[in-house]
Design a protein around this motif. Structure first.
Motif, PDB file in Angstrom:
ATOM      1  N   THR A 574      54.054 -35.125 -31.605  1.00 17.28           N
ATOM      2  CA  THR A 574      54.307 -36.432 -32.193  1.00 17.28           C
ATOM      3  C   THR A 574      55.623 -36.969 -31.625  1.00 17.28           C
ATOM      4  O   THR A 574      56.301 -36.310 -30.838  1.00 17.28           O
ATOM      5  CB  THR A 574      54.431 -36.320 -33.711  1.00 17.28           C
ATOM      6  OG1 THR A 574      55.624 -35.565 -34.035  1.00 17.28           O
ATOM      7  CG2 THR A 574      53.228 -35.637 -34.318  1.00 17.28           C
ATOM      8  N   GLY A 575      55.999 -38.162 -32.042  1.00 22.09           N
ATOM      9  CA  GLY A 575      57.358 -38.606 -31.781  1.00 22.09           C
ATOM     10  C   GLY A 575      58.329 -37.755 -32.578  1.00 22.09           C
ATOM     11  O   GLY A 575      57.941 -36.862 -33.339  1.00 22.09           O
ATOM     12  N   TYR A 578      59.003 -34.273 -33.288  1.00 25.22           N
ATOM     13  CA  TYR A 578      58.209 -33.523 -32.321  1.00 25.22           C
ATOM     14  C   TYR A 578      57.422 -32.363 -32.944  1.00 25.22           C
ATOM     15  O   TYR A 578      57.558 -31.212 -32.560  1.00 25.22           O
ATOM     16  CB  TYR A 578      59.103 -33.020 -31.179  1.00 25.22           C
ATOM     17  CG  TYR A 578      59.871 -34.147 -30.541  1.00 25.22           C
ATOM     18  CD1 TYR A 578      59.190 -35.188 -29.904  1.00 25.22           C
ATOM     19  CD2 TYR A 578      61.256 -34.206 -30.600  1.00 25.22           C
ATOM     20  CE1 TYR A 578      59.881 -36.250 -29.328  1.00 25.22           C
ATOM     21  CE2 TYR A 578      61.948 -35.263 -30.036  1.00 25.22           C
ATOM     22  CZ  TYR A 578      61.254 -36.280 -29.405  1.00 25.22           C
ATOM     23  OH  TYR A 578      61.939 -37.330 -28.846  1.00 25.22           O
ATOM     24  N   ARG A 579      56.591 -32.731 -33.930  1.00 24.41           N
ATOM     25  CA  ARG A 579      55.637 -31.759 -34.460  1.00 24.41           C
ATOM     26  C   ARG A 579      54.523 -31.550 -33.428  1.00 24.41           C
ATOM     27  O   ARG A 579      54.145 -32.477 -32.711  1.00 24.41           O
ATOM     28  CB  ARG A 579      55.059 -32.254 -35.781  1.00 24.41           C
ATOM     29  CG  ARG A 579      56.088 -32.328 -36.913  1.00 24.41           C
ATOM     30  CD  ARG A 579      55.469 -32.860 -38.199  1.00 24.41           C
ATOM     31  NE  ARG A 579      56.375 -32.764 -39.328  1.00 24.41           N
ATOM     32  CZ  ARG A 579      57.239 -33.722 -39.693  1.00 24.41           C
ATOM     33  NH1 ARG A 579      57.284 -34.855 -38.999  1.00 24.41           N
ATOM     34  NH2 ARG A 579      58.034 -33.544 -40.726  1.00 24.41           N
ATOM     35  N   LEU A 581      50.737 -30.703 -31.862  1.00 29.06           N
ATOM     36  CA  LEU A 581      49.332 -31.021 -32.110  1.00 29.06           C
ATOM     37  C   LEU A 581      48.469 -29.868 -31.616  1.00 29.06           C
ATOM     38  O   LEU A 581      48.804 -29.208 -30.628  1.00 29.06           O
ATOM     39  CB  LEU A 581      48.914 -32.301 -31.380  1.00 29.06           C
ATOM     40  CG  LEU A 581      49.214 -33.652 -32.046  1.00 29.06           C
ATOM     41  CD1 LEU A 581      50.713 -33.850 -32.207  1.00 29.06           C
ATOM     42  CD2 LEU A 581      48.613 -34.791 -31.223  1.00 29.06           C
ATOM     43  N   VAL A 587      48.014 -32.693 -36.375  1.00 28.17           N
ATOM     44  CA  VAL A 587      49.454 -32.434 -36.410  1.00 28.17           C
ATOM     45  C   VAL A 587      49.741 -31.258 -37.324  1.00 28.17           C
ATOM     46  O   VAL A 587      49.259 -31.205 -38.463  1.00 28.17           O
ATOM     47  CB  VAL A 587      50.212 -33.681 -36.905  1.00 28.17           C
ATOM     48  CG1 VAL A 587      51.711 -33.389 -37.023  1.00 28.17           C
ATOM     49  CG2 VAL A 587      49.958 -34.865 -35.986  1.00 28.17           C
ATOM     50  N   TYR A 592      57.421 -27.273 -34.855  1.00 29.04           N
ATOM     51  CA  TYR A 592      58.153 -28.239 -34.048  1.00 29.04           C
ATOM     52  C   TYR A 592      58.414 -27.672 -32.652  1.00 29.04           C
ATOM     53  O   TYR A 592      58.418 -26.459 -32.450  1.00 29.04           O
ATOM     54  CB  TYR A 592      59.494 -28.583 -34.717  1.00 29.04           C
ATOM     55  CG  TYR A 592      59.375 -29.005 -36.156  1.00 29.04           C
ATOM     56  CD1 TYR A 592      59.300 -30.344 -36.507  1.00 29.04           C
ATOM     57  CD2 TYR A 592      59.332 -28.051 -37.183  1.00 29.04           C
ATOM     58  CE1 TYR A 592      59.180 -30.734 -37.841  1.00 29.04           C
ATOM     59  CE2 TYR A 592      59.210 -28.427 -38.516  1.00 29.04           C
ATOM     60  CZ  TYR A 592      59.139 -29.767 -38.837  1.00 29.04           C
ATOM     61  OH  TYR A 592      59.024 -30.151 -40.155  1.00 29.04           O
TER      62      TYR A 592
END
Length: 632
Positions: A574-575, A578-579, A581, A587, A592
């Motif tokens: 993700t943004g 930063y998790r 995927l 998610v 992280y």
């Protein structure tokens, strides 16, 4: 009793250390008990890359003043000012421009670990586990189970991947080289950290082909010369920083070659770190204000068409401003006319999207510069072709001519580095590109570039262009390389180097050829000094490879406007914060990533946090820590 929050940080190098520092700093706001396990088989802080027991001959390619672990007043985070920069930590103030030993940075990182752990409040427990994490399993209770290399399992509520450089599977070509070396009784050393490369297997006096002419080459150069008892001595009568070399007799003969055929340009000497301090070196055209005026097209900004003309204007401005100060005799007209033309051209780019504006700038240069001076000294004209291909496009009649051209490149670049950005048009480009890369990094983080432009233009050519001018070695490495060449211990394979192997029935050898020079170079040893690929799809470790294979992680891909899907080098995240995927694009709420594997969404990930810059690395670590602690 309050149940503690359990956090696992996988990797105890600089990235893991910054996450730890931010967790400890914010723990006062969290209040509840916090148990942090930081897992790395190497010493915490220094980690694998910055080990304090590595050779003293290995240097950083950045100066003391450019390193920090702790956020300062310039960094937009809470609870800053928790520790010193590397320069402040140093026992005495070094001269400006000193490039520390790599192990000195490791000592600073190790000290920072001790400082952070000692400053942790009573409700924070920190444990270093000196093992590898081989697997992360998702437990039914929403916990994550870290399986360690000693066989134990540790449950955590949140996991932060800070794994840094990971082993990569060899390409088909490299696999063939390894097999050929084994069958022929030769030596092939694949890509890796120079400090861990088994250079002791290389025989004195024998040629060694080295594929790659970047920072790894200069580390290997040091290990195979300094490290084998040779001595460099100053030769001031020949110029500043000039050296001679007295061999020990244990050195091999080094034969470097690469795509460009020359090393990255050496770092300029300047008292301003981080750059720039001089108002004359500030960006004038590639600025947030100008970028905000650019029209948007479809899925984002176009680098080549919209951003590069602004950067190019700043490069030309820096070049000719410096030239006007140092060589006013070059100009037939007032230099301000040329700089004014740049401003006018940038306005046309912004307002009209003028595609060929740079060609008009070149015409203006021809009018403003004295023809007779330029005919005698063509290197005084700014040309991208010369920057991209320092050896030109032609070929040399013999290898002696190639060697002479390389030595001239090294000599002139070293001279330019020693006079610095304020007095060298060439080195004035360094602070421009340094700043431009930092601003471009923010645009990438904010997802403002079109994916196709990011992949094909920024990644396709600009990154390498900037590295060639900004990410080179300390100047003394060029002086050492010239001294070694003069001592007969270095020859050059040339640009567009191609490595092949001897035919059956011939003496076993690796063979290097270049279209720029006739003949070939042969050696019984090949060192692959290319930088690690850092492409997650090539991961060859148990943790990341295993998580990819199980679908817990997924390599990122960029969807282009034409429907094409292009794989990325990094993980799908993700943004910020930063998790990660998984393979189904789900998610993970408590996992992280903060490391080189963010290359799908960031630039310049190998660059350490600079003081006084609101460093992205430190802001990222802060965002991860706040998310882990539930403060957002």
């Amino acid at each position: 009793m309050t149940v503690p929050l359990r956090v696992g940080i996988i990797g105890a190098g600089p990235r893991g250390l910054t996450v730890l520092e931010r967790l400890v700093a914010h723990a006062v706001d969290a209040g509840s008990p916090l148990h942090i396990r930081i897992v790395d088989p190497y010493a915490p802080g220094a980690g694998r890359v910055w080990r304090t027991d590595q050779s003293p001959h290995l240097l950083m390619n950045t100066v003391l003043e450019e390193q920090t672990v702790f956020p300062d007043a310039a960094c937009d985070v809470a609870h800053g000012g928790t520790g010193p920069t590397m320069a402040e930590w140093a026992e005495s103030a070094p001269p400006a421009g000193r490039f520390p030993q790599r192990r000195d940075y490791g000592r600073y990182l190790a000290w920072s670990w001790e400082q952070i752990t000692a400053s942790a409040p009573d409700h924070v427990e920190i444990v270093h586990e000196p093992f590898e994490v081989t697997t992360i399993l998702d437990a039914p209770s929403d916990a994550q189970t870290l399986r360690l290399s000693d066989g134990r399992c540790v449950d955590v509520d949140a996991a932060v991947l800070c794994v840094g450089h990971i082993p990569a599977a060899l390409s088909d070509e490299r696999t063939r080289w390894r097999r050929f070396a084994r069958d022929a009784g030769l030596a092939y050393l694949p890509p890796g950290l120079p400090a861990e490369t088994p250079v002791d297997t290389l025989r004195p006096g024998e040629p060694v082909l080295i594929r790659g002419f970047g920072l790894n080459f200069f580390d290997l150069q040091a290990l195979l010369t300094h490290g084998r008892g040779g001595t460099f001595r100053p030769a001031p009568e020949r110029g500043p920083l000039a050296l001679t070399y007295t061999p020990s007799g244990d050195e091999p003969i080094l034969l470097p070659g690469s795509r460009r055929g020359v090393p990255y340009r050496s770092k300029p000497i300047t008292p301003a770190h981080p750059l720039p301090a001089d108002p004359e070196q500030q960006l004038r055209f590639f600025t947030p204000e100008t970028i905000a005026r650019l029209p948007l097209h479809g899925d984002g900004l176009r680098f080549d068409a919209q951003l590069w003309p602004l950067i190019l204007a700043d490069l030309r401005s820096a070049w000719y401003s410096t030239l006007a100060r140092t060589r006013p005799d070059v100009f037939a007209e007032d230099p301000s006319k040329l700089l004014g033309a740049l401003a006018t051209g940038v306005e046309r780019v912004v307002a009209e999207g003028a595609a060929h504006e740079s060609e008009r700038w070149h015409i203006r240069e021809e009018r403003v510069l004295r023809a007779e001076v330029i005919a005698a000294e063509p290197h005084l004209v700014f040309t991208m072709r010369r920057l991209l291909r320092p050896l030109g496009d032609g070929s040399f009649p013999d290898r002696g001519s190639l060697r002479a051209a390389l030595m001239e490149f090294l000599r002139t670049d070293l001279e330019e580095s020693l006079i610095g950005p304020a007095h060298s048009p060439l080195k004035s480009l360094f602070p421009v590109l340094w700043q431009a890369r930092a601003l471009l990094k923010e645009l990438v983080v904010d997802d403002r570039l079109a994916p196709a432009s990011f992949i094909r233009e920024v990644r396709g050519w600009f990154e390498d262009f900037v590295s060639g001018l900004c990410d080179g070695p300390p100047p003394q490495r060029f002086a050492e390389l010239m001294a070694l060449a003069e001592a007969g211990l270095v020859d050059f394979a040339g640009p567009q180097v191609r490595i092949t192997t001897s035919r059956p029935g011939e003496p076993g050898a690796f063979i290097a050829t270049s279209p720029a020079a006739p003949g070939s170079l042969r050696a019984r040893a090949l060192i692959d000094a290319s930088s690690p690929a850092n492409r997650v799809q090539q991961a060859d470790d148990s943790l990341i490879r295993g998580m990819l294979d199980r679908g817990q992680l997924c390599a990122a891909a960029h969807d282009l406007e034409d429907g094409t899907r292009v794989p990325s080098s990094g993980l799908a995240v993700t943004g910020s914060p930063y998790r990660t995927l998984d393979a189904q694009a789900r998610v993970h709420p408590r996992r992280y990533c903060l490391s080189l594997q963010l290359s799908s969404v960031q630039l310049g990930l190998a660059i350490a946090a600079n003081p006084d810059t609101d460093a992205q690395t430190l802001r990222d670590a802060d965002a991860v820590a706040r998310a882990v602690l539930g403060l957002d």
